[in-house]
Design an enzyme around this catalytic site. Structure first.
Site, mmCIF file in Angstrom:
data_model
loop_
_atom_site.group_PDB
_atom_site.id
_atom_site.type_symbol
_atom_site.label_atom_id
_atom_site.label_comp_id
_atom_site.label_asym_id
_atom_site.label_seq_id
_atom_site.Cartn_x
_atom_site.Cartn_y
_atom_site.Cartn_z
ATOM 1 C CE LYS A 287 -3.923 -1.859 2.642
ATOM 2 N NZ LYS A 287 -4.945 -1.620 1.617
ATOM 3 N NE ARG A 361 -10.850 -9.775 -2.081
ATOM 4 C CZ ARG A 361 -11.164 -8.890 -3.018
ATOM 5 N NH1 ARG A 361 -11.484 -9.304 -4.238
ATOM 6 N NH2 ARG A 361 -11.195 -7.601 -2.752
HETATM 7 N N1 BES Z 1 -8.114 -3.727 4.331
HETATM 8 C C1 BES Z 1 -8.261 -3.336 2.977
HETATM 9 C C2 BES Z 1 -9.543 -2.574 2.702
HETATM 10 C C3 BES Z 1 -9.724 -1.237 3.367
HETATM 11 C C4 BES Z 1 -9.458 -0.080 2.680
HETATM 12 C C5 BES Z 1 -10.236 -1.135 4.639
HETATM 13 C C6 BES Z 1 -9.661 1.148 3.267
HETATM 14 C C7 BES Z 1 -10.449 0.084 5.235
HETATM 15 C C8 BES Z 1 -10.162 1.224 4.551
HETATM 16 C C9 BES Z 1 -8.245 -4.565 2.079
HETATM 17 O O1 BES Z 1 -7.464 -5.623 2.518
HETATM 18 C C10 BES Z 1 -7.702 -4.143 0.762
HETATM 19 O O2 BES Z 1 -6.563 -3.756 0.724
HETATM 20 N N2 BES Z 1 -8.506 -4.201 -0.280
HETATM 21 C C11 BES Z 1 -8.106 -3.803 -1.573
HETATM 22 C C12 BES Z 1 -8.628 -4.814 -2.558
HETATM 23 C C13 BES Z 1 -8.098 -4.625 -3.959
HETATM 24 C C14 BES Z 1 -6.628 -4.973 -4.001
HETATM 25 C C15 BES Z 1 -8.876 -5.526 -4.887
HETATM 26 C C16 BES Z 1 -8.695 -2.420 -1.860
HETATM 27 O O3 BES Z 1 -9.822 -2.172 -1.480
HETATM 28 O O4 BES Z 1 -7.976 -1.601 -2.424
HETATM 29 MN MN MN Z 2 -5.452 -5.448 1.925
#
Ligand code: BES
Ligand code: MN
Ligand code: ZN
Length: 516
Positions: A287, A361
């Site tokens: 990230k 997931r």
């Molecule tokens: N934990 C994150 C989602 C999240 C984002 C929670 C902002 C709270 C605030 C999750 O694990 C994630 O990183 N999801 C990705 C999925 C994508 C790679 C398909 C996302 O939402 O960017």
């Molecule tokens: Mn994630």
């Protein structure tokens, strides 16, 4: 860091208001109706006299209108009164004073008590405002509003916590009001615990600590906690969870909590499954740095399940409930999974990991398989799963999706009666096509469009055809700013609705056997 389990003492009293000894009294006040031009209406006269007419003067000058969350603090002048301060809190239109509004106004009172160092607070409800559910909502609101997390501050520890909440009733107390007060206290305390867990930093709150905390907070006369370590996880074949965890030196854990009612009859078994990623760096698909610190709260769904199980143990619904928290840290070291890696799930499906940041997931999928092995008949999962749900719904409501529609509706109603906002997303099969993999049975991401839905369709592939619903709380698990009813930080979302759900499911089962 310990969680705070010394709860606020909540009691119901019928003594006359002037004899109750507290630091502050709070009373809801309403917008003036057309036919009620002065504050003498609605039984507030004795209170107005006690404050030397300050209430009617503030009404007349326009300083106090009754708009929701408005505050007016005044001293008691009547020397016979033991409590010396009165806080009037705006509660909107009188006819629309329901549990939701009462909870919101009460949260403002709770916050004010905390800010003004009032550690003993009294609530008095003006005549005609005692609708069913209001007492519970007031207790919840006050205790949620008074929440402050200063565990990691050694200097600025703020004012003393709220120690006592007294509910003052004019007439005799109905048993329902007493029960409502107890229910409200349990639900608020457990929601606040969930907030504390979610606020803890990733260095101190690892999967192993999460498991210890479950043992400490959930074990009780009707509840047991079992923790699966790496070996046990391996023998369950939970390859998706192990894949997520392999980039971290911190080993994963699966926390299994079981609630058994007094006389368990054959019937539905509810499984609550919560995402327990104690820190989400994104892994190799790392990230960006901005706001990554908030990913310490990527275990908010797991915290909600843990704390709902604690509440369920005390509220004692008539059906079995299993709580499962797959806990891991998503880190990018030399052992971490790579984009393109293929993992084998506990149900045998092969998953191509195209993005290591779509980790929630993965571990939830294996936990859903485990729930089925443990005998679940109905499943709900709750997770800070996608940024996409924040784009779709913002921060005011959680995404709800699942199948069949009747089960989703049961979950929606449980949320509604618990006073938590959820909003439906469409579980259309067409979205599942986005998860096709060149290499394996399915991929773990589905492209840009409908990201909250494709994440849910991934989970559905592991639901074994059972009634299953998914709550995406990525937008609601924490407050980005403080507001009149809550400080900035973890929200404790989910605890109340998940604790309500076994009651809703039991009622439904009972209705079905009666052929309704
Ligand atoms: N934990 C994150 C989602 C999240 C984002 C929670 C902002 C709270 C605030 C999750 O694990 C994630 O990183 N999801 C990705 C999925 C994508 C790679 C398909 C996302 O939402 O960017
Ligand atoms: Mn994630
Ligand atoms: Zn995550």
């Amino acid at each position: 860091m310990q969680t705070t389990t010394d709860a606020t003492l909540v009691s119901c009293r019928t003594d006359s208001l002037d004899t109750i000894d507290a630091d502050m009294l709070w009373v809801p006040v309403f917008l003036a109706d057309d036919d009620d031009s002065d504050s003498d209406a609605h039984g507030l006269e004795p209170l107005d006299r006690a404050v030397g007419g300050a209430l009617s003067r503030a009404r007349a000058s326009g300083e106090l209108t009754g708009a929701l969350h408005e505050q007016f603090l005044t001293d008691v002048v009547d020397t016979a009164w033991h409590t010396r301060r009165v806080l009037l809190v705006g509660a909107g239109v009188r006819d629309r004073y329901n549990p939701t509004v009462a909870r919101a106004a009460a949260a403002t009172a709770g916050m004010a008590a905390r800010q003004r160092a009032a550690s003993r607070l009294v609530y008095w409800s003006p005549p005609g405002t005692g609708e069913t559910g209001t007492t519970q909502a007031v207790v919840e609101g006050v205790l949620l509003g008074a929440f402050r997390d200063t565990r990691f501050k050694t200097r600025d520890t703020g004012t003393a916590p709220l120690q006592e909440l007294i509910l003052a009733f004019d007439g005799p107390i109905d048993p329902p009001a007493q029960e409502e007060a107890e229910r409200g206290a349990i639900l608020a305390e457990c929601s606040n615990l969930a907030r504390e867990l979610a606020n803890e930093p990733g260095n101190l709150f690892t999967p192993r600590v999460f498991a210890e905390r479950a043992i400490e907070l959930v074990t009780g006369p009707h509840t047991t906690v079992e923790v699966l370590d790496e070996a046990a996880i391996e023998s369950e074949g939970m390859g998706l969870l192990l894949g997520v965890a392999q980039g971290s030196p911190e080993p994963p854990r699966v926390i299994v909590m079981r609630y058994e009612p007094e006389d368990p009859a054959p019937g539905p078994v509810l499984a609550l499954v919560g995402k327990g990623v104690t820190f989400d760096t994104g892994g190799i698909s790392i990230k960006p740095a901005a706001a990554m610190d908030l990913m310490k709260r990527d275990m908010s769904g797991g915290a909600a399940v843990l704390c709902a199980m604690r509440a369920i143990g005390r509220l004692a619904p008539p059906i079995r409930v299993i709580g499962i928290v797959p806990a891991a840290e998503n880190m990018p070291d030399g052992n971490a999974i790579r984009p393109g890696d293929v993992l084998t799930a506990a149900n045998g499906l092969r998953v191509e990991v195209l993005n290591t940041d779509a980790e929630g997931r993965l571990l939830l999928a294996d936990a859903l398989t485990l729930a089925q092995r443990l005998g679940a008949t109905h499943m709900v999962d709750i997770a800070t799963l996608t940024g996409a749900v924040v784009i779709a719904l913002g921060h005011h409501t959680s995404g709800l999706i699942g199948t069949p529609p009747e089960w989703v509706e049961t979950v929606r109603r449980a949320a509604d009666s618990a006073g938590e906002e959820v909003w439906p997303l469409p579980p259309l099969e067409a979205y599942a096509a986005q998860l096709k993999s060149e290499t394996a049975d399915l991929a773990n991401i589905g492209g840009r469009g409908g990201g909250a839905i494709t994440a849910a369709m991934f989970l559905k592939a592991f639901s074994g055809g059972l009634p299953w619903a998914h709550l995406d709380i990525a937008g609601t698990a924490w407050y980005e700013e403080s507001a009149p009813s809550h400080p900035k930080g973890a929200s404790g979302v989910g605890v109340r609705m998940l604790a309500e759900l076994p009651f809703a499911l039991a009622r439904e089962g009972a209705a079905e056997t009666k052929g309704l």
